[in-house]
Design a protein around this motif. Sequence first.
Motif, mmCIF file in Angstrom:
data_model
loop_
_atom_site.group_PDB
_atom_site.id
_atom_site.type_symbol
_atom_site.label_atom_id
_atom_site.label_comp_id
_atom_site.label_asym_id
_atom_site.label_seq_id
_atom_site.Cartn_x
_atom_site.Cartn_y
_atom_site.Cartn_z
ATOM 1 N N VAL A 128 18.926 -23.938 51.465
ATOM 2 C CA VAL A 128 19.756 -22.978 52.204
ATOM 3 C C VAL A 128 20.917 -22.502 51.338
ATOM 4 O O VAL A 128 21.199 -21.295 51.246
ATOM 5 C CB VAL A 128 20.271 -23.608 53.518
ATOM 6 C CG1 VAL A 128 21.259 -22.660 54.199
ATOM 7 C CG2 VAL A 128 19.111 -23.938 54.438
ATOM 8 N N SER A 129 21.614 -23.436 50.686
ATOM 9 C CA SER A 129 22.739 -23.062 49.827
ATOM 10 C C SER A 129 22.270 -22.230 48.647
ATOM 11 O O SER A 129 22.920 -21.264 48.243
ATOM 12 C CB SER A 129 23.460 -24.322 49.327
ATOM 13 O OG SER A 129 23.994 -25.060 50.389
ATOM 14 N N TRP A 130 21.128 -22.617 48.094
ATOM 15 C CA TRP A 130 20.576 -21.888 46.944
ATOM 16 C C TRP A 130 20.254 -20.449 47.328
ATOM 17 O O TRP A 130 20.590 -19.507 46.610
ATOM 18 C CB TRP A 130 19.333 -22.619 46.452
ATOM 19 C CG TRP A 130 18.726 -22.086 45.191
ATOM 20 C CD1 TRP A 130 19.325 -21.958 43.984
ATOM 21 C CD2 TRP A 130 17.377 -21.628 45.029
ATOM 22 N NE1 TRP A 130 18.440 -21.456 43.059
ATOM 23 C CE2 TRP A 130 17.239 -21.240 43.673
ATOM 24 C CE3 TRP A 130 16.277 -21.521 45.870
ATOM 25 C CZ2 TRP A 130 16.038 -20.754 43.158
ATOM 26 C CZ3 TRP A 130 15.083 -21.038 45.355
ATOM 27 C CH2 TRP A 130 14.974 -20.662 44.016
ATOM 28 N N VAL A 131 19.639 -20.276 48.489
ATOM 29 C CA VAL A 131 19.310 -18.930 48.961
ATOM 30 C C VAL A 131 20.575 -18.130 49.241
ATOM 31 O O VAL A 131 20.658 -16.933 48.927
ATOM 32 C CB VAL A 131 18.427 -19.006 50.220
ATOM 33 C CG1 VAL A 131 18.309 -17.648 50.893
ATOM 34 C CG2 VAL A 131 17.046 -19.545 49.863
ATOM 35 N N ALA A 132 21.601 -18.784 49.816
ATOM 36 C CA ALA A 132 22.852 -18.093 50.117
ATOM 37 C C ALA A 132 23.517 -17.588 48.843
ATOM 38 O O ALA A 132 24.014 -16.454 48.782
ATOM 39 C CB ALA A 132 23.797 -19.025 50.876
ATOM 40 N N MET A 133 23.520 -18.430 47.813
ATOM 41 C CA MET A 133 24.115 -18.008 46.545
ATOM 42 C C MET A 133 23.287 -16.922 45.883
ATOM 43 O O MET A 133 23.820 -16.020 45.236
ATOM 44 C CB MET A 133 24.276 -19.216 45.616
ATOM 45 C CG MET A 133 25.401 -20.143 46.032
ATOM 46 S SD MET A 133 25.696 -21.491 44.869
ATOM 47 C CE MET A 133 24.325 -22.572 45.251
#
Length: 577
Positions: A128-133
């Motif tokens: 999720v964090s990777w996609v957000a960044m």
Amino acid sequence: MTTQQDHTTQPPHPRSGDDVPTSSAETDLHPALDVPVDEAGHTRAGLDKIVFGVSAAIAVAFLVWGFVSTDSLAKVSGDSLTWTMANTGWLFVLTSSSFVVFVIWLALSRFGNITLGRDDEEPEFNTVSWVAMMFSAGMGIGLMFYGVSEPITHFATPPPGTGAAGNPEATQNAMATTLFHWTLHPWAIYAVVGLAIAYGVYRKGRLQLISSAFEPLLGKRANGAAGKVIDMLAIFATLFGSAASLGLGALQIRSGLHIVSGWSATGNGILIGIIAILTVAFVLSAVSGVAKGIQWLSNINMVLAIALALFVFVVGPTVFILNLVPTSLGSYIQNLAMMSARTGAEGGKTNEWLQSWTVFYWAWWLSWTPFVGMFIARISRGRTIRQFVSGVLLVPSLVSMVWFAIFGGAAIKLQQTGTDIAGAGGVETQLFTTLEAYPLATVASIVVMVLVAIFFVSGADAASIVMGTLSERGTIEPSKPTVIFWGVATGAVAAVMLLVGGSDALTGLQTITIVAALPFVVVMIGLAVALVKDLRSDPLMVRQQYAAEAVEAAVVAGVTEHGDDFVLAVERHPAAD
């Protein structure tokens, strides 16, 4: 097999000519072993006086030339563009499409299982964090500037070979062309650099430099004169690519000021003033060291961008936008091959169109690769190559598709119902003209200018850090003076590029970006070759080769000597005693 007998086999030695080495030059251990790298031992602090000195001197010379003799620089850049398009336009088109095929092949091939880190290393960031960044990397001044202008321009004046204006397929062709410029192709280009850097840093313990990725091809020369030239080319690509983005931002802010305040002042002087104010804001942020402040502003920017998109989606033609998403995607897929193969061979009109659109975009994306490549490399540790390519290609592409469907769809619908968006002044004014058709137009226009201003400051900050990293031997945190120098230089180069364009400032941005990006095309091709050479000798690939050859030889020997009654065992090679 009713009974089992031990049958000892030895893994065969690699055949002559194989890519599998007999020892690792970096670890002096067997190349089939995944050995942690000493990352601390691969960092060198301090300014590289040659890389920084030469790059800075050329940048300053360009600035002096631009401010002192703008006309001569405009003539030289125009002549250079003519030569570039006549002789190398095909190179931009061919290489950009080849990179799409290349990264997809990497993901689907046996290399896709290689981890950007140790074999058992988990991803540094959750999905999720990777996609957000990744989403934040996909946003920028470019999407703000072209969100309305590109779809509406292609709708009103269709690309060569797609029919006359107003034809029944104008809408889907306009959206397909826009998606062609903003989805798979740019992110495939970024993925090549991101993979090369991430693999070299996390798998090999190399420096965070473009030149370090060339070690498989250049050996020690990657740390010598040849490597310095590569890093300088990366600096120039980043400098001019970032300056082009900042120039677009200045154009859009000027238009917003005219519309919101009623201020009628025009001219390049206003543009230079806007660039100067925002550059000072960047310098102040860099001097104060408010890295968290910039990160905080960037997060606010992302929220504002999402809020603006939702606002237009709700108050605009919602159903038309929803219908446009699958139509745009289908038309893009259907016409992808044709659009990828379009070159100047189709005639002067097509060549001129490519110069303003496709080739400009490919050059722009190429010039942004050091920045975006390093960014996605930093956040992708622990991902496999297959995961990396899937995320980098798909996530930003989906974001771009939704963004252009909302803003482009709103503009096209207004154009169809009698509001002349396409003829509303320059392309930088078309977003504001679109917003004027909806409630809270002034507030929305102010939000746009705030978004562009923060993108300007944070973009200059990020690009300057990348150029500082390249200037200081790959350090993750370059010194403030170096970062400030490149930030100021980026703003100044943006001003010069706008001046070169004269009354049509956008032309100056496009011209110099294409010419400056040409040398980096060669670097990108070499980077792809070096990456494949690296991957072929990866420990995982070596183990697979040993395993396949050893098992095949053991099975043949076991069946020959024992029929079905044999087992495999691992023992020390007698010759090793």
